[in-house]
Design an enzyme around this catalytic site. Sequence first.
Site, mmCIF file in Angstrom:
data_model
loop_
_atom_site.group_PDB
_atom_site.id
_atom_site.type_symbol
_atom_site.label_atom_id
_atom_site.label_comp_id
_atom_site.label_asym_id
_atom_site.label_seq_id
_atom_site.Cartn_x
_atom_site.Cartn_y
_atom_site.Cartn_z
ATOM 1 C CD GLU A 255 0.762 10.688 28.081
ATOM 2 O OE1 GLU A 255 2.065 11.287 28.366
ATOM 3 O OE2 GLU A 255 0.368 10.192 28.860
ATOM 4 C CB CYS A 294 7.368 14.131 24.531
ATOM 5 S SG CYS A 294 7.076 12.441 24.282
HETATM 6 P P1 NAP Z 1 0.076 21.396 19.699
HETATM 7 O O1 NAP Z 1 0.453 22.446 18.876
HETATM 8 O O2 NAP Z 1 -0.384 21.601 20.847
HETATM 9 O O3 NAP Z 1 -0.854 20.589 18.499
HETATM 10 C C1 NAP Z 1 -0.953 19.071 18.780
HETATM 11 C C2 NAP Z 1 -2.370 18.665 18.372
HETATM 12 O O4 NAP Z 1 -3.291 19.420 18.912
HETATM 13 C C3 NAP Z 1 -2.361 18.877 16.726
HETATM 14 O O5 NAP Z 1 -2.715 17.754 16.258
HETATM 15 C C4 NAP Z 1 -2.894 20.049 16.473
HETATM 16 O O6 NAP Z 1 -3.539 20.079 15.238
HETATM 17 C C5 NAP Z 1 -3.992 19.892 17.593
HETATM 18 N N1 NAP Z 1 -4.840 21.036 18.163
HETATM 19 C C6 NAP Z 1 -4.131 22.492 18.069
HETATM 20 N N2 NAP Z 1 -5.179 23.032 18.483
HETATM 21 C C7 NAP Z 1 -6.498 22.228 18.798
HETATM 22 C C8 NAP Z 1 -7.727 22.523 19.179
HETATM 23 N N3 NAP Z 1 -8.116 23.769 19.765
HETATM 24 N N4 NAP Z 1 -8.504 21.550 19.363
HETATM 25 C C9 NAP Z 1 -8.194 20.352 18.878
HETATM 26 N N5 NAP Z 1 -6.819 20.017 18.349
HETATM 27 C C10 NAP Z 1 -6.078 21.033 18.379
HETATM 28 O O7 NAP Z 1 1.672 20.409 19.697
HETATM 29 P P2 NAP Z 1 2.594 19.979 18.710
HETATM 30 O O8 NAP Z 1 3.618 21.402 18.068
HETATM 31 O O9 NAP Z 1 2.094 19.337 17.497
HETATM 32 O O10 NAP Z 1 3.833 19.437 19.492
HETATM 33 C C11 NAP Z 1 4.639 19.764 20.223
HETATM 34 C C12 NAP Z 1 4.444 19.514 22.030
HETATM 35 O O11 NAP Z 1 3.937 18.174 22.161
HETATM 36 C C13 NAP Z 1 5.629 19.797 22.683
HETATM 37 O O12 NAP Z 1 5.160 20.736 23.613
HETATM 38 C C14 NAP Z 1 6.023 18.321 23.168
HETATM 39 O O13 NAP Z 1 6.417 18.352 24.517
HETATM 40 C C15 NAP Z 1 4.574 17.885 23.070
HETATM 41 N N6 NAP Z 1 4.411 16.223 23.099
HETATM 42 C C16 NAP Z 1 4.444 15.500 24.160
HETATM 43 C C17 NAP Z 1 4.303 14.070 24.114
HETATM 44 C C18 NAP Z 1 3.975 13.334 25.349
HETATM 45 O O14 NAP Z 1 3.867 12.106 25.227
HETATM 46 N N7 NAP Z 1 3.820 13.882 26.673
HETATM 47 C C19 NAP Z 1 4.559 13.545 22.965
HETATM 48 C C20 NAP Z 1 5.046 14.511 21.903
HETATM 49 C C21 NAP Z 1 4.923 15.708 21.905
HETATM 50 P P3 NAP Z 1 -3.047 21.037 13.953
HETATM 51 O O15 NAP Z 1 -1.810 20.360 13.736
HETATM 52 O O16 NAP Z 1 -3.825 20.585 12.844
HETATM 53 O O17 NAP Z 1 -2.873 22.321 14.542
#
Ligand code: NAP
Length: 516
Positions: A255, A294
Amino acid sequence: MIRLKSYLSGAWVDGQGEDEILVDASTEETVATTCTDGLDRDAALQHAREHGGPALRAMTFAERGAMLKAISKAIHDNREALIEASVQGGTTRGDAKFDIDGASGTLAYYAGLGKRLGDRTFLVEGEGEQLTRSARFFGYHVKTPREGVAVHINAFNFPAWGLAEKAAVAWLAGVPVFSKPATPTALLAFRIAETIVDTGVLPVGAFQFLCGAHGDVLDHLGPQDMLAFTGSGRTGAILRRLAPISDRHVRVNVEADSLNAVVIGEDVEVGSEVWQMAVRDIAREVTQKTGQKCTATRRVFVPRGALEALTEALSEEIGRVKIGHPMHDGVRMGPVASAAQQRSVKEGIARFVEAGATLAYQNDAAPIGVEPGKGFFVRPTLLVAEPGNVAVVHQEEIFGPVTTLLPYDSTADAVRFVAMGEGGLIASIYTDDKKALKELVLGLAPWSGRLLCGTKKVADQAIAPGMVLPSCVHGGPGRAGGGEELGGERGLSFYLQRTAVQGDRALLMRVLGLKA
Ligand code: NAP
């Protein structure tokens, strides 16, 4: 100072190494620390497979549902403490309720589904199929819980709902959960995890919670395991390509980003009920959770002749929103969750302007109830751009209180422009013109996970486009990740193996517990 721990292999554990720091988004003071260095993720996954999986699979849907009901109630009973914990991430009381009630509500919905599915441990899909000329040889599609662990990696914006909506579906399917929240807002997720563990209703091994860096968790997944990821498209793409995920055939759901669209129909008169519905919805989607949803509206397609009126109406609505410390009286919009997020919103706006968008409105009132210069505040912003000329509006998600108004000249153009976002979670259509509605629904459906149709008859009762309901699917094609969650019973499929079972009809009916 709060120390956040992880819950692995049946115990609360702490890592040893460099701490990660969680700050209050409004004051920038340190409120919590966490560390997951050295924690044995492999052992925790194995613990889940050996204990949690078998225990959950032995339970009926009704029993699993009763478990969800107890967890839902515990979260609801603990609501005030959870709202307090959510302030760390800059969340107002109203926004916190949206997240926390979303968590308890989704658990309650799946508890109800469990009750309806009743006294069974697996599902049989649809009617059987006669496979030969003989009425004796039949095929059935059986759905059984996979024997691995569901690893859930969540985004920072919904620490409560994100954890609970994924866990509810996995547990109801009969699969143990290994949940990892995003670190910047992990305090609320930690409080939710504590609430879940304290209920004592989950079988041993059904829940693991890693409160911080992921470390090597994905290296230990195998062919019966599942990875459900919510976050940025960039991280999603990295995870899909990881060798342990692709080589070991881990089932993956993503997602990700979404350039959600609104289309206001050419028939909608300025000031009409449907117009007001659209204005109200857009203003809410821009400012709720400080635009960090999102499902927030990123692109608004408006008939060219109505652009000025819409800019005016939205500026007025958004201008009324009080910005400041989330707990200050009357504040409806807090800061974004982190310094990184604040930087990324400001840079995103600058990039859009450089690419040709114009700044139509910015609420520049100073945040109230905070020390001047402190907190990760950003200004709610309306941009205007020509959808055919400013490509970046169809390519980049500014994850904050920002939306771009895009004038269009025909319904066919609106359809074409929405599709340029390459796949979204939600598109909202506001029109009472049946012909245009049909063209928009059929034109946007292939590019969208969900469509909301705003018409006169539902103007005062439709839910907001950003509201994800457990009974409808959540997810979207292309840029949105290509995933699918929730949707009632549909959501269980990710955690179940569908197997065609062929043989003697009468025998299979007995084996599968089907009534004649
Ligand atoms: P993110 O930086 O991609 O991080 C998401 C999750 O992934 C965090 O728990 C992060 O952990 C983890 N993570 C990062 N790198 C990783 C790796 N190499 N291996 C395993 N896990 C890893 O996203 P965010 O900044 O938290 O969220 C914002 C984004 O989420 C926006 O782009 C939004 O559109 C999207 N979003 C989408 C939905 C949907 O349902 N489509 C819902 C909500 C949000 P750490 O925090 O510990 O780095």
